[in-house]
Design a protein around this motif. Sequence first.
Motif, PDB file in Angstrom:
ATOM      1  N   VAL A   1       0.861  -1.180   0.000  1.00 10.43           N
ATOM      2  CA  VAL A   1       0.000   0.000   0.000  1.00 10.43           C
ATOM      3  C   VAL A   1       0.898   1.230   0.000  1.00 10.43           C
ATOM      4  CG1 VAL A   1      -1.779   1.301   1.234  1.00 10.43           C
ATOM      5  CG2 VAL A   1      -1.801  -1.208   1.303  1.00 10.43           C
ATOM      6  N   PHE A   2       0.681   2.124  -0.962  1.00  9.69           N
ATOM      7  CA  PHE A   2       1.430   3.369  -1.033  1.00  9.69           C
ATOM      8  C   PHE A   2       0.460   4.537  -0.853  1.00  9.69           C
ATOM      9  CE2 PHE A   2       3.950   0.317  -3.351  1.00  9.69           C
ATOM     10  CZ  PHE A   2       5.258   0.632  -3.011  1.00  9.69           C
ATOM     11  N   PHE A   3       0.823   5.441   0.055  1.00 11.96           N
ATOM     12  CA  PHE A   3       0.022   6.645   0.283  1.00 11.96           C
ATOM     13  C   PHE A   3       0.910   7.857   0.091  1.00 11.96           C
ATOM     14  CE2 PHE A   3      -1.983   9.793   3.251  1.00 11.96           C
ATOM     15  CZ  PHE A   3      -3.158   9.957   2.518  1.00 11.96           C
ATOM     16  N   GLN A   4       0.540   8.704  -0.844  1.00 15.48           N
ATOM     17  CA  GLN A   4       1.348   9.868  -1.201  1.00 15.48           C
ATOM     18  C   GLN A   4       2.798   9.458  -1.481  1.00 15.48           C
ATOM     19  OE1 GLN A   4       0.338  12.534   2.182  1.00 15.48           O
ATOM     20  NE2 GLN A   4      -0.758  13.776   0.672  1.00 15.48           N
ATOM     21  N   ASN A   5       2.921   8.405  -2.288  1.00 15.19           N
ATOM     22  CA  ASN A   5       4.212   7.887  -2.756  1.00 15.19           C
ATOM     23  C   ASN A   5       5.076   7.254  -1.666  1.00 15.19           C
ATOM     24  OD1 ASN A   5       3.824   8.682  -5.501  1.00 15.19           O
ATOM     25  ND2 ASN A   5       4.348  10.785  -4.935  1.00 15.19           N
ATOM     26  N   GLU A   6       4.518   7.030  -0.493  1.00  9.44           N
ATOM     27  CA  GLU A   6       5.255   6.392   0.601  1.00  9.44           C
ATOM     28  C   GLU A   6       4.674   5.013   0.865  1.00  9.44           C
ATOM     29  OE1 GLU A   6       6.443   7.208   5.302  1.00  9.44           O
ATOM     30  OE2 GLU A   6       5.036   8.536   4.261  1.00  9.44           O
ATOM     31  N   ASP A   7       5.549   4.035   1.010  1.00  6.42           N
ATOM     32  CA  ASP A   7       5.109   2.681   1.321  1.00  6.42           C
ATOM     33  C   ASP A   7       4.650   2.643   2.777  1.00  6.42           C
ATOM     34  OD1 ASP A   7       4.728  -0.031   1.786  1.00  6.42           O
ATOM     35  OD2 ASP A   7       6.463  -0.644   0.612  1.00  6.42           O
ATOM     36  N   VAL A   8       3.338   2.492   2.976  1.00  4.38           N
ATOM     37  CA  VAL A   8       2.767   2.498   4.325  1.00  4.38           C
ATOM     38  C   VAL A   8       2.190   1.131   4.680  1.00  4.38           C
ATOM     39  CG1 VAL A   8       2.280   4.972   4.247  1.00  4.38           C
ATOM     40  CG2 VAL A   8       0.523   3.355   3.460  1.00  4.38           C
ATOM     41  N   THR A   9       2.643   0.098   3.981  1.00  2.56           N
ATOM     42  CA  THR A   9       2.078  -1.244   4.149  1.00  2.56           C
ATOM     43  C   THR A   9       2.092  -1.709   5.594  1.00  2.56           C
ATOM     44  OG1 THR A   9       2.938  -1.758   1.936  1.00  2.56           O
ATOM     45  CG2 THR A   9       2.139  -3.598   3.260  1.00  2.56           C
ATOM     46  N   GLU A  10       3.157  -1.417   6.306  1.00  2.94           N
ATOM     47  CA  GLU A  10       3.296  -1.908   7.683  1.00  2.94           C
ATOM     48  C   GLU A  10       2.904  -0.871   8.733  1.00  2.94           C
ATOM     49  OE1 GLU A  10       3.857  -5.054   8.174  1.00  2.94           O
ATOM     50  OE2 GLU A  10       4.035  -5.310   6.005  1.00  2.94           O
TER      51      GLU A  10
END
Length: 263
Positions: free
Chosen positions: A65-74
Amino acid sequence: MQNNNKVILELKNLTKIFGGLSAVEDVSLRVNSGEIMGLIGPNGAGKTTLFNLVSGVMKETRGNVFFQNEDVTEFSPNQLVKKGLIRTFQGNVHFKNSTVIDNVLMGCHVQTKVSFFGSLFNTRYTCSRESELLKSAIDIIDFLGLTEYRNELAKNLPHGYQRALGIAIALASDPKFLMLDEPAAGMNAEETETLMDMLRQIRKEKGITILLVEHDMKMVMGICDRIAVLNFGKKIAEGIPEQIRANQDVIEAYLGVEDDEIA
Protein backbone atom coordinates in the motif's frame (compact mmCIF):
# COMPACT_ATOMS: atom_id res chain seq x y z
CA MET A 1 -14.42 14.97 -11.93
CA GLN A 2 -12.02 17.02 -9.85
CA ASN A 3 -8.63 15.36 -9.86
CA ASN A 4 -5.28 16.37 -11.21
CA ASN A 5 -4.28 12.79 -12.08
CA LYS A 6 -1.82 12.77 -9.19
CA VAL A 7 -2.03 9.40 -7.48
CA ILE A 8 -2.67 9.69 -3.74
CA LEU A 9 -3.27 5.99 -2.99
CA GLU A 10 -1.86 3.01 -4.84
CA LEU A 11 -2.39 -0.68 -4.09
CA LYS A 12 -0.02 -3.19 -5.66
CA ASN A 13 -1.03 -6.86 -5.77
CA LEU A 14 -2.68 -6.61 -2.35
CA THR A 15 -3.61 -10.06 -1.06
CA LYS A 16 -5.13 -11.45 2.13
CA ILE A 17 -5.45 -15.19 2.67
CA PHE A 18 -7.47 -16.78 5.47
CA GLY A 19 -6.98 -20.51 5.98
CA GLY A 20 -5.96 -21.08 2.37
CA LEU A 21 -8.80 -18.98 0.93
CA SER A 22 -8.15 -15.58 -0.64
CA ALA A 23 -10.43 -12.86 0.73
CA VAL A 24 -8.51 -10.35 -1.41
CA GLU A 25 -6.35 -11.56 -4.29
CA ASP A 26 -3.74 -9.53 -6.19
CA VAL A 27 -5.76 -6.31 -6.17
CA SER A 28 -3.99 -3.36 -7.78
CA LEU A 29 -5.67 0.03 -7.75
CA ARG A 30 -4.86 3.71 -8.09
CA VAL A 31 -6.92 6.53 -6.61
CA ASN A 32 -6.23 10.03 -7.91
CA SER A 33 -6.06 13.06 -5.65
CA GLY A 34 -9.36 14.91 -5.44
CA GLU A 35 -11.65 12.24 -6.84
CA ILE A 36 -14.52 10.26 -5.39
CA MET A 37 -13.93 6.59 -6.16
CA GLY A 38 -16.41 3.82 -5.50
CA LEU A 39 -15.61 0.25 -4.47
CA ILE A 40 -18.50 -2.13 -5.07
CA GLY A 41 -19.23 -5.83 -5.27
CA PRO A 42 -21.57 -8.52 -3.94
CA ASN A 43 -21.62 -9.46 -0.28
CA GLY A 44 -18.43 -11.35 0.54
CA ALA A 45 -16.54 -9.82 -2.38
CA GLY A 46 -13.72 -8.58 -0.14
CA LYS A 47 -14.56 -4.87 0.06
CA THR A 48 -14.37 -4.51 3.83
CA THR A 49 -11.27 -6.71 3.98
CA LEU A 50 -9.62 -4.40 1.46
CA PHE A 51 -10.60 -1.39 3.58
CA ASN A 52 -9.11 -3.10 6.63
CA LEU A 53 -5.85 -3.73 4.79
CA VAL A 54 -5.53 -0.18 3.51
CA SER A 55 -6.34 1.38 6.90
CA GLY A 56 -3.89 -0.85 8.81
CA VAL A 57 -6.59 -2.66 10.78
CA MET A 58 -5.51 -5.93 9.17
CA LYS A 59 -2.11 -7.03 7.84
CA GLU A 60 -1.70 -8.25 4.28
CA THR A 61 -0.45 -11.67 3.23
CA ARG A 62 1.45 -10.00 0.40
CA GLY A 63 1.39 -6.82 -1.65
CA ASN A 64 1.91 -3.16 -0.86
CA VAL A 65 0.00 0.00 0.00
CA PHE A 66 1.43 3.37 -1.03
CA PHE A 67 0.02 6.64 0.28
CA GLN A 68 1.35 9.87 -1.20
CA ASN A 69 4.21 7.89 -2.76
CA GLU A 70 5.25 6.39 0.60
CA ASP A 71 5.11 2.68 1.32
CA VAL A 72 2.77 2.50 4.33
CA THR A 73 2.08 -1.24 4.15
CA GLU A 74 3.30 -1.91 7.68
CA PHE A 75 1.94 1.28 9.25
CA SER A 76 -0.44 1.02 12.19
CA PRO A 77 -3.91 2.64 12.03
CA ASN A 78 -2.66 5.46 14.30
CA GLN A 79 0.31 6.14 12.05
CA LEU A 80 -1.97 6.28 9.01
CA VAL A 81 -4.33 8.67 10.78
CA LYS A 82 -1.37 10.96 11.44
CA LYS A 83 -0.60 10.83 7.72
CA GLY A 84 -4.17 11.91 6.92
CA LEU A 85 -5.66 8.55 5.88
CA ILE A 86 -8.94 8.26 7.82
CA ARG A 87 -11.64 5.59 7.59
CA THR A 88 -15.11 5.23 9.00
CA PHE A 89 -16.69 1.91 9.90
CA GLN A 90 -20.04 0.30 9.21
CA GLY A 91 -22.51 1.52 11.77
CA ASN A 92 -22.50 4.69 13.83
CA VAL A 93 -19.22 4.73 15.71
CA HIS A 94 -19.16 7.50 18.29
CA PHE A 95 -19.75 8.16 21.98
CA LYS A 96 -23.51 7.91 22.25
CA ASN A 97 -23.75 9.53 25.69
CA SER A 98 -21.65 12.55 24.70
CA THR A 99 -22.87 15.63 22.87
CA VAL A 100 -22.28 16.27 19.19
CA ILE A 101 -19.70 18.97 19.96
CA ASP A 102 -17.83 16.70 22.39
CA ASN A 103 -17.74 13.88 19.81
CA VAL A 104 -16.24 16.17 17.18
CA LEU A 105 -13.76 17.61 19.67
CA MET A 106 -12.51 14.09 20.33
CA GLY A 107 -11.81 13.79 16.63
CA CYS A 108 -10.00 17.14 16.63
CA HIS A 109 -7.65 15.96 19.37
CA VAL A 110 -6.29 13.18 17.14
CA GLN A 111 -3.97 15.64 15.39
CA THR A 112 -3.23 17.94 18.35
CA LYS A 113 0.28 18.31 19.74
CA VAL A 114 -0.81 19.29 23.25
CA SER A 115 1.37 17.39 25.73
CA PHE A 116 0.13 15.50 28.77
CA PHE A 117 1.75 18.01 31.16
CA GLY A 118 0.46 20.95 29.11
CA SER A 119 -3.05 19.57 29.49
CA LEU A 120 -2.49 18.76 33.17
CA PHE A 121 -1.23 22.22 34.12
CA ASN A 122 -3.47 24.14 31.69
CA THR A 123 -0.61 26.10 30.11
CA ARG A 124 -1.15 29.18 27.96
CA TYR A 125 -0.38 27.19 24.81
CA THR A 126 -2.86 24.50 25.85
CA CYS A 127 -5.62 27.04 26.43
CA SER A 128 -4.94 28.66 23.07
CA ARG A 129 -4.90 25.30 21.31
CA GLU A 130 -8.12 24.17 22.97
CA SER A 131 -9.79 27.38 21.80
CA GLU A 132 -8.61 26.68 18.23
CA LEU A 133 -9.92 23.12 18.40
CA LEU A 134 -13.32 24.29 19.64
CA LYS A 135 -13.58 26.72 16.73
CA SER A 136 -12.56 23.98 14.31
CA ALA A 137 -15.18 21.60 15.75
CA ILE A 138 -17.91 24.23 15.47
CA ASP A 139 -16.90 24.98 11.87
CA ILE A 140 -17.16 21.29 10.96
CA ILE A 141 -20.54 20.95 12.67
CA ASP A 142 -21.86 24.00 10.81
CA PHE A 143 -20.39 22.73 7.51
CA LEU A 144 -22.28 19.43 7.81
CA GLY A 145 -25.57 21.02 8.84
CA LEU A 146 -25.50 19.82 12.44
CA THR A 147 -25.62 23.27 14.05
CA GLU A 148 -29.00 22.86 15.75
CA TYR A 149 -27.85 19.53 17.23
CA ARG A 150 -24.55 20.86 18.60
CA ASN A 151 -25.45 20.20 22.25
CA GLU A 152 -27.62 17.14 21.63
CA LEU A 153 -26.51 13.72 22.86
CA ALA A 154 -25.35 11.58 19.94
CA LYS A 155 -27.75 8.76 20.86
CA ASN A 156 -30.73 11.10 20.41
CA LEU A 157 -29.90 12.08 16.82
CA PRO A 158 -32.00 10.79 13.90
CA HIS A 159 -30.22 8.04 11.96
CA GLY A 160 -29.15 10.28 9.07
CA TYR A 161 -27.64 12.82 11.44
CA GLN A 162 -25.81 10.07 13.34
CA ARG A 163 -24.17 9.14 10.04
CA ALA A 164 -23.33 12.80 9.45
CA LEU A 165 -21.78 12.93 12.93
CA GLY A 166 -19.56 9.97 12.07
CA ILE A 167 -18.31 11.86 9.03
CA ALA A 168 -17.87 15.02 11.13
CA ILE A 169 -15.63 13.11 13.55
CA ALA A 170 -13.59 11.82 10.61
CA LEU A 171 -13.25 15.35 9.20
CA ALA A 172 -12.10 16.59 12.59
CA SER A 173 -9.04 14.35 12.23
CA ASP A 174 -7.93 16.52 9.29
CA PRO A 175 -7.98 13.86 6.55
CA LYS A 176 -6.37 14.06 3.15
CA PHE A 177 -7.99 10.76 2.19
CA LEU A 178 -11.36 9.67 3.57
CA MET A 179 -12.51 6.04 3.43
CA LEU A 180 -16.25 5.61 3.97
CA ASP A 181 -17.64 2.13 4.65
CA GLU A 182 -21.34 2.01 3.67
CA PRO A 183 -22.23 5.54 4.85
CA ALA A 184 -25.75 5.33 3.39
CA ALA A 185 -26.70 2.09 5.16
CA GLY A 186 -30.17 2.40 6.66
CA MET A 187 -30.86 5.79 5.08
CA ASN A 188 -34.03 6.65 3.18
CA ALA A 189 -33.92 8.28 -0.25
CA GLU A 190 -34.01 11.84 1.09
CA GLU A 191 -31.23 11.17 3.60
CA THR A 192 -29.13 9.56 0.88
CA GLU A 193 -29.51 12.62 -1.37
CA THR A 194 -28.41 14.81 1.53
CA LEU A 195 -25.40 12.57 2.08
CA MET A 196 -24.44 12.77 -1.60
CA ASP A 197 -24.55 16.57 -1.47
CA MET A 198 -22.46 16.48 1.69
CA LEU A 199 -19.75 14.34 0.07
CA ARG A 200 -19.65 16.58 -2.99
CA GLN A 201 -19.14 19.58 -0.72
CA ILE A 202 -16.40 17.81 1.24
CA ARG A 203 -14.53 17.17 -2.00
CA LYS A 204 -15.18 20.63 -3.43
CA GLU A 205 -14.63 22.80 -0.36
CA LYS A 206 -11.96 20.80 1.48
CA GLY A 207 -10.20 19.02 -1.39
CA ILE A 208 -10.45 15.64 0.32
CA THR A 209 -10.16 12.47 -1.75
CA ILE A 210 -12.88 9.89 -1.00
CA LEU A 211 -12.91 6.10 -1.38
CA LEU A 212 -16.43 4.81 -0.90
CA VAL A 213 -17.79 1.32 -0.23
CA GLU A 214 -21.54 1.35 -0.75
CA HIS A 215 -24.35 -1.02 -1.73
CA ASP A 216 -26.70 1.76 -2.87
CA MET A 217 -25.96 1.65 -6.60
CA LYS A 218 -27.92 4.80 -7.38
CA MET A 219 -25.70 6.68 -4.98
CA VAL A 220 -22.51 5.10 -6.34
CA MET A 221 -23.43 5.78 -9.96
CA GLY A 222 -24.55 9.30 -9.11
CA ILE A 223 -21.54 10.51 -7.15
CA CYS A 224 -18.41 8.55 -8.12
CA ASP A 225 -15.92 9.67 -10.75
CA ARG A 226 -14.64 6.12 -11.13
CA ILE A 227 -15.64 2.73 -9.75
CA ALA A 228 -13.72 -0.48 -9.05
CA VAL A 229 -15.60 -3.77 -8.75
CA LEU A 230 -14.59 -6.75 -6.62
CA ASN A 231 -15.94 -10.28 -6.89
CA PHE A 232 -14.61 -13.23 -4.86
CA GLY A 233 -11.69 -11.05 -3.78
CA LYS A 234 -10.55 -10.14 -7.28
CA LYS A 235 -10.91 -6.86 -9.14
CA ILE A 236 -13.06 -7.64 -12.17
CA ALA A 237 -13.64 -4.14 -13.54
CA GLU A 238 -12.63 -0.51 -13.18
CA GLY A 239 -13.84 2.60 -14.98
CA ILE A 240 -16.29 5.48 -15.08
CA PRO A 241 -19.91 4.75 -14.10
CA GLU A 242 -21.09 4.34 -17.71
CA GLN A 243 -18.42 1.70 -18.35
CA ILE A 244 -19.22 -0.19 -15.16
CA ARG A 245 -22.96 -0.14 -15.87
CA ALA A 246 -22.36 -1.76 -19.28
CA ASN A 247 -19.66 -4.23 -18.20
CA GLN A 248 -20.81 -7.82 -18.72
CA ASP A 249 -18.65 -9.19 -15.88
CA VAL A 250 -20.23 -6.70 -13.49
CA ILE A 251 -23.73 -7.54 -14.70
CA GLU A 252 -23.04 -11.25 -14.13
CA ALA A 253 -21.60 -10.54 -10.66
CA TYR A 254 -24.86 -8.77 -9.80
CA LEU A 255 -27.25 -11.43 -11.11
CA GLY A 256 -30.43 -11.22 -9.07
CA VAL A 257 -30.11 -7.45 -8.60
CA GLU A 258 -33.00 -5.48 -10.02
CA ASP A 259 -32.10 -3.47 -13.11
CA ASP A 260 -33.26 -0.18 -11.59
CA GLU A 261 -30.81 -0.63 -8.72
CA ILE A 262 -27.85 -0.04 -11.03
CA ALA A 263 -29.57 2.36 -13.44
